[in-house]
Design a protein around this motif. Structure first.
Motif, PDB file in Angstrom:
ATOM      1  N   TYR A 179      57.471   3.787  65.177  1.00  0.00           N
ATOM      2  CA  TYR A 179      58.476   3.441  64.159  1.00  0.00           C
ATOM      3  C   TYR A 179      59.418   2.358  64.702  1.00  0.00           C
ATOM      4  O   TYR A 179      59.773   1.407  64.002  1.00  0.00           O
ATOM      5  CB  TYR A 179      59.334   4.665  63.821  1.00  0.00           C
ATOM      6  CG  TYR A 179      58.837   5.483  62.653  1.00  0.00           C
ATOM      7  CD1 TYR A 179      58.118   4.916  61.608  1.00  0.00           C
ATOM      8  CD2 TYR A 179      59.158   6.842  62.580  1.00  0.00           C
ATOM      9  CE1 TYR A 179      57.700   5.692  60.535  1.00  0.00           C
ATOM     10  CE2 TYR A 179      58.741   7.615  61.506  1.00  0.00           C
ATOM     11  CZ  TYR A 179      58.007   7.037  60.483  1.00  0.00           C
ATOM     12  OH  TYR A 179      57.615   7.796  59.422  1.00  0.00           O
ATOM     13  N   ARG A 207      57.738  -0.987  64.854  1.00  0.00           N
ATOM     14  CA  ARG A 207      57.496  -1.545  63.514  1.00  0.00           C
ATOM     15  C   ARG A 207      58.800  -1.963  62.844  1.00  0.00           C
ATOM     16  O   ARG A 207      58.843  -2.959  62.109  1.00  0.00           O
ATOM     17  CB  ARG A 207      56.731  -0.533  62.664  1.00  0.00           C
ATOM     18  CG  ARG A 207      55.255  -0.458  63.120  1.00  0.00           C
ATOM     19  CD  ARG A 207      54.544   0.760  62.624  1.00  0.00           C
ATOM     20  NE  ARG A 207      54.639   0.928  61.185  1.00  0.00           N
ATOM     21  CZ  ARG A 207      54.122   1.945  60.524  1.00  0.00           C
ATOM     22  NH1 ARG A 207      53.460   2.892  61.180  1.00  0.00           N
ATOM     23  NH2 ARG A 207      54.238   2.030  59.228  1.00  0.00           N
ATOM     24  N   TRP A 240      59.553  -5.309  64.298  1.00  0.00           N
ATOM     25  CA  TRP A 240      58.598  -6.322  63.821  1.00  0.00           C
ATOM     26  C   TRP A 240      58.922  -6.768  62.391  1.00  0.00           C
ATOM     27  O   TRP A 240      58.854  -7.948  62.049  1.00  0.00           O
ATOM     28  CB  TRP A 240      57.175  -5.749  63.900  1.00  0.00           C
ATOM     29  CG  TRP A 240      56.128  -6.645  63.303  1.00  0.00           C
ATOM     30  CD1 TRP A 240      55.426  -6.438  62.156  1.00  0.00           C
ATOM     31  CD2 TRP A 240      55.689  -7.906  63.815  1.00  0.00           C
ATOM     32  NE1 TRP A 240      54.576  -7.486  61.917  1.00  0.00           N
ATOM     33  CE2 TRP A 240      54.716  -8.410  62.923  1.00  0.00           C
ATOM     34  CE3 TRP A 240      56.035  -8.672  64.944  1.00  0.00           C
ATOM     35  CZ2 TRP A 240      54.073  -9.632  63.122  1.00  0.00           C
ATOM     36  CZ3 TRP A 240      55.393  -9.889  65.128  1.00  0.00           C
ATOM     37  CH2 TRP A 240      54.420 -10.358  64.227  1.00  0.00           C
ATOM     38  N   THR A 241      59.316  -5.812  61.573  1.00  0.00           N
ATOM     39  CA  THR A 241      59.536  -6.109  60.163  1.00  0.00           C
ATOM     40  C   THR A 241      60.720  -7.059  59.944  1.00  0.00           C
ATOM     41  O   THR A 241      60.857  -7.644  58.875  1.00  0.00           O
ATOM     42  CB  THR A 241      59.695  -4.779  59.389  1.00  0.00           C
ATOM     43  OG1 THR A 241      59.345  -4.980  58.054  1.00  0.00           O
ATOM     44  CG2 THR A 241      61.078  -4.232  59.448  1.00  0.00           C
ATOM     45  N   THR A 272      50.323   2.743  65.259  1.00  0.00           N
ATOM     46  CA  THR A 272      50.572   1.331  65.545  1.00  0.00           C
ATOM     47  C   THR A 272      49.441   0.469  65.035  1.00  0.00           C
ATOM     48  O   THR A 272      49.625  -0.704  64.785  1.00  0.00           O
ATOM     49  CB  THR A 272      50.720   1.084  67.052  1.00  0.00           C
ATOM     50  OG1 THR A 272      49.619   1.704  67.676  1.00  0.00           O
ATOM     51  CG2 THR A 272      52.011   1.621  67.552  1.00  0.00           C
ATOM     52  N   GLU A 323      48.223   0.458  62.300  1.00  0.00           N
ATOM     53  CA  GLU A 323      48.559  -0.031  60.957  1.00  0.00           C
ATOM     54  C   GLU A 323      49.269  -1.374  61.021  1.00  0.00           C
ATOM     55  O   GLU A 323      49.350  -2.084  60.043  1.00  0.00           O
ATOM     56  CB  GLU A 323      49.481   0.966  60.235  1.00  0.00           C
ATOM     57  CG  GLU A 323      48.790   2.255  59.857  1.00  0.00           C
ATOM     58  CD  GLU A 323      49.807   3.295  59.415  1.00  0.00           C
ATOM     59  OE1 GLU A 323      50.906   2.922  58.976  1.00  0.00           O
ATOM     60  OE2 GLU A 323      49.479   4.497  59.541  1.00  0.00           O
ATOM     61  N   THR A 324      49.837  -1.701  62.163  1.00  0.00           N
ATOM     62  CA  THR A 324      50.475  -3.009  62.338  1.00  0.00           C
ATOM     63  C   THR A 324      49.785  -3.681  63.523  1.00  0.00           C
ATOM     64  O   THR A 324      50.284  -3.640  64.655  1.00  0.00           O
ATOM     65  CB  THR A 324      51.990  -2.845  62.606  1.00  0.00           C
ATOM     66  OG1 THR A 324      52.526  -1.954  61.629  1.00  0.00           O
ATOM     67  CG2 THR A 324      52.731  -4.165  62.526  1.00  0.00           C
ATOM     68  N   SER A 378      49.634  -6.544  64.617  1.00  0.00           N
ATOM     69  CA  SER A 378      50.350  -7.600  65.340  1.00  0.00           C
ATOM     70  C   SER A 378      51.185  -7.049  66.484  1.00  0.00           C
ATOM     71  O   SER A 378      51.638  -7.809  67.337  1.00  0.00           O
ATOM     72  CB  SER A 378      51.256  -8.362  64.381  1.00  0.00           C
ATOM     73  OG  SER A 378      50.481  -8.919  63.363  1.00  0.00           O
ATOM     74  N   ILE A 379      51.480  -5.764  66.475  1.00  0.00           N
ATOM     75  CA  ILE A 379      52.261  -5.208  67.582  1.00  0.00           C
ATOM     76  C   ILE A 379      51.356  -5.130  68.813  1.00  0.00           C
ATOM     77  O   ILE A 379      50.288  -4.516  68.787  1.00  0.00           O
ATOM     78  CB  ILE A 379      52.859  -3.842  67.204  1.00  0.00           C
ATOM     79  CG1 ILE A 379      53.933  -4.063  66.138  1.00  0.00           C
ATOM     80  CG2 ILE A 379      53.451  -3.137  68.423  1.00  0.00           C
ATOM     81  CD1 ILE A 379      54.494  -2.821  65.513  1.00  0.00           C
ATOM     82  N   SER A 382      59.280   5.185  56.917  1.00  0.00           N
ATOM     83  CA  SER A 382      58.204   4.208  56.751  1.00  0.00           C
ATOM     84  C   SER A 382      58.544   3.142  55.707  1.00  0.00           C
ATOM     85  O   SER A 382      57.995   2.049  55.732  1.00  0.00           O
ATOM     86  CB  SER A 382      56.896   4.919  56.397  1.00  0.00           C
ATOM     87  OG  SER A 382      57.080   5.657  55.217  1.00  0.00           O
ATOM     88  N   THR A 436      59.642  -0.137  57.291  1.00  0.00           N
ATOM     89  CA  THR A 436      58.800  -0.865  58.246  1.00  0.00           C
ATOM     90  C   THR A 436      57.755  -1.699  57.505  1.00  0.00           C
ATOM     91  O   THR A 436      57.548  -1.509  56.320  1.00  0.00           O
ATOM     92  CB  THR A 436      58.064   0.083  59.204  1.00  0.00           C
ATOM     93  OG1 THR A 436      57.150   0.860  58.450  1.00  0.00           O
ATOM     94  CG2 THR A 436      59.025   0.954  59.949  1.00  0.00           C
TER      95      THR A 436
END
Ligand SMILES: NC(=O)C1=CN([C@@H]2O[C@H](COP(=O)(O)OP(=O)(O)OC[C@H]3O[C@@H](n4cnc5c(N)ncnc54)[C@H](OP(=O)(O)O)[C@@H]3O)[C@@H](O)[C@H]2O)[C@@H](O)CC1
Ligand SMILES: Nc1ncnc2c1ncn2[C@@H]1O[C@H](COP(=O)(O)OP(=O)(O)O)[C@@H](O)[C@H]1O
Ligand SMILES: [K+]
Length: 524
Positions: free
Chosen positions: A287, A290, A293-294, A313, A315-316, A318-319, A521, A524
């Motif tokens: 969390y 993200r 990142w957002t 993670t 799910e994202t 790019s992290i 969520s 994010t």
């Protein structure tokens, strides 16, 4: 008095600049000193200040009252009563039916209160209006409003009889109450109830917001808080170091946009490293990463023990993930120190240590070393805070190398600072003194959230009800948002304030889209 403008809500709606001085939160001693300087040094008589205070309040009340309405003024003996007498006079002339109840009798008013009591009765004589002066409490049904002018900033001991009884009756009357300056019975510095306190629908504060309206029982008792300005020179307000957060959404979000020339590469467009995770606690660092990142950063990494894998993670994608140690390592231990420090050195940015990290003994030793040897801006959150108990000297040394922000919830703050019962004024004191002694900025979660930066000598309180964020996971989101803002500003208090304000507006945006209970969520 539904509909009187809450200046804190007002500023959040306006989204425009606000006078910095309107955000200050004064103690009783500060209010008295500013009064004294204005009267003695500037030469504006207290009586004039009272007339201005009363007339500003009367104007606010006229927005809601119409001629023919009835108002009961419940008064003490001090200048708070004097304000009430001015309002009663002005509203009587406007066509309101006024009744006065001096709860401690009509002998021994303060000088300015006495003058205004006399003027009120004189006005009644001149204009032929009848003003009832109650000797005892009577049935108030039929009144449209009760004005509370019993105690203002002058109270510092338990409310005695018969006043406590009368306050109970006012509260049970079902009639809306407008408190003058502060609800009677609330301590101006701490927000604690002194035995019993008025529960107002609206509180009109004079000249300066009162700290007690924003701490402890203050917010519940004050209702909608309004500031009526008085001509105190701003120069005299410089002793007040606590203020409300500025709720300006545009200015907050503008911080996220640094000049494009500096954004030549992902690693100089804001970098955040999140160090966390342990068995069962893998969602928290995900969390946090993200949430950072957002907010549009160049790169966000998640540094975690190699032994856990998480779908969250993925799910994202790019992290960037940096697994520490080997597949059998489920907690951070001192074995991971060099590897983690190397990662931090290679890609300098803001580090967040703590989300979901656990309290394993080896992990605590790992955290202390990362704190000691890391160099850039650092956020210390959640269980990583536990490694600091008794380690003030370590933190002081670290704060000299780069900004450090701690984000304790009330239990963590108590463990960290080893202080008292943990009510709001204790939290305020603890946050300030721990920050001052270690050099770190403290963002003390709770309602309100309190931020103190020793470096900048600033204390900031949230003006909104932050209990909306008391749901599992919002602390992790805040840590990520905070890291993102810290990558955009070198001022820890500005970054902290921005993260809190950003969260508030984001919450409202999600609610306005039809989701009554936003969840982490959604951020994010
Ligand atoms: N001067 C200015 O520039 C301006 C000031 N302004 C206004 O002045 C207010 C502050 O006025 P203030 O200092 O007179 O005190 P205030 O709160 O009215 O009450 C003190 C009285 O209460 C009594 N008392 C105290 N505790 C008690 C207890 N537990 N149980 C029973 N009694 C108790 C105490 O009596 P004592 O105990 O000392 O005998 C004393 O008589 C401020 O909030 C604002 O509204 C505005 O007009 C703007 C300009
Ligand atoms: N935007 C925000 N504004 C004000 N307070 C916030 C915000 N985001 C989080 N908080 C504070 O953080 C608390 C949640 O943190 P914490 O108790 O550490 O939760 P968790 O560890 O479950 O994420 C909330 O109760 C609130 O005090
Ligand atoms: K009052």
């Amino acid at each position: 008095m539904p509909g009187l403008t809450d200046h804190t809500r007002y500023t959040s709606m306006q989204n425009s600049g606000i006078n910095h001085y309107d955000l200050l939160l004064a103690t009783a001693a500060q209010s008295r000193e500013i009064d004294r300087l204005t009267i003695e040094e500037l030469g504006l008589p207290g009586e004039t200040l009272m007339e201005i205070a009363g007339s500003r309040a009367a104007d606010l009340l006229k927005e809601k009252l119409i001629p023919g309405d009835s108002v009961l003024f419940v008064c003490g003996k001090g200048n708070n009563a004097g304000d009430a007498f001015v309002i009663a006079r002005l509203l009587t002339d406007y066509g309101i039916h006024a009744a006065i109840y001096p709860v401690m009798g009509t002998d021994g008013f303060s000088d300015d209160a006495q003058k205004n009591y006399d003027r009120l009765l004189k006005l009644a004589g001149i204009s032929g209006k009848k003003i009832a002066v109650w000797q005892d409490w009577q049935d108030p049904s039929g009144f449209d409003l009760i004005v509370d002018g019993i105690f203002g900033t002058g109270i510092d001991k338990e409310v005695r009889q018969p006043v406590s009884d009368i306050i109970g009756k006012m509260n049970r009357s079902g009639i809306p109450v407008c408190a003058l300056d502060i609800p009677s019975g609330i301590h101006c510095d701490t927000g604690r109830t002194l035995g019993t306190a008025v529960r107002a629908e609206t509180t009109i504060q004079f000249g300066l917001n009162k700290l007690g309206c924003y701490l402890g029982d203050g917010p519940d008792c004050a209702g909608t808080r309004v500031l009526a300005s008085l001509p105190f020179p701003n120069r005299y307000k410089h002793s007040v170091s606590v203020r409300l957060a500025e709720m300006n959404r545009e200015a907050t979000e503008a911080l996220l946009h640094t000049p494009p020339s500096r954004r030549s590469h992902k690693y100089n467009n804001g970098v955040v490293h999140v160090i966390g995770g342990s068995p069962g606690l893998t969602g928290a660092p995900a969390y946090t990463a993200r949430a950072a990142w957002t907010l549009g950063l160049g790169a966000v990494s998640l540094i975690h023990p190699a032994g856990w894998q998480t779908a969250a993670t993925l799910e994202t994608p790019s992290i960037i993930r940096y697994p520490a140690g080997g597949d059998t390592d489920h907690h951070f231990t001192p074995d991971h120190i060099e590897q983690v420090l190397n990662t931090l050195r290679e890609k300098p940015g803001v580090a967040v240590i703590g989300p979901g990290i656990g309290r394993n003994e080896g992990t605590m030793a790992f955290c202390r070393e990362i704190i000691r040897r890391s160099e850039g801006p650092l956020v210390i959150d959640a269980d990583a805070l536990r490694c600091l108990a008794g380690a003030g000297a370590l933190l002081k040394e670290r704060s000299e190398k780069g900004p450090v922000v701690l984000t304790p919830h009330p239990g963590e703050l108590k463990a960290l600072t080893d202080t008292g019962s943990g009510d709001d004024s204790d939290r305020l004191r603890a946050a300030i003194s721990y920050s001052e002694s270690t050099g770190a900025t403290v963002l003390a979660k709770g309602n309100p959230v309190i931020v103190h930066s020793a470096e900048e000598k600033k204390t900031i309180l949230t003006p909104y009800d932050s209990t909306i964020f008391a749901r599992a996971g919002f602390g992790d989101i805040l840590a990520g948002n905070l890291a993102a803002f810290l990558s955009r500003t070198s001022q820890p208090s500005r970054g902290s304030e921005a993260a809190l304000v950003y969260g508030y507006h984001k919450w409202n945006e999600i609610v306005s889209r039809g989701k009554p209970f936003p969840e982490p969520s959604d951020f994010t």
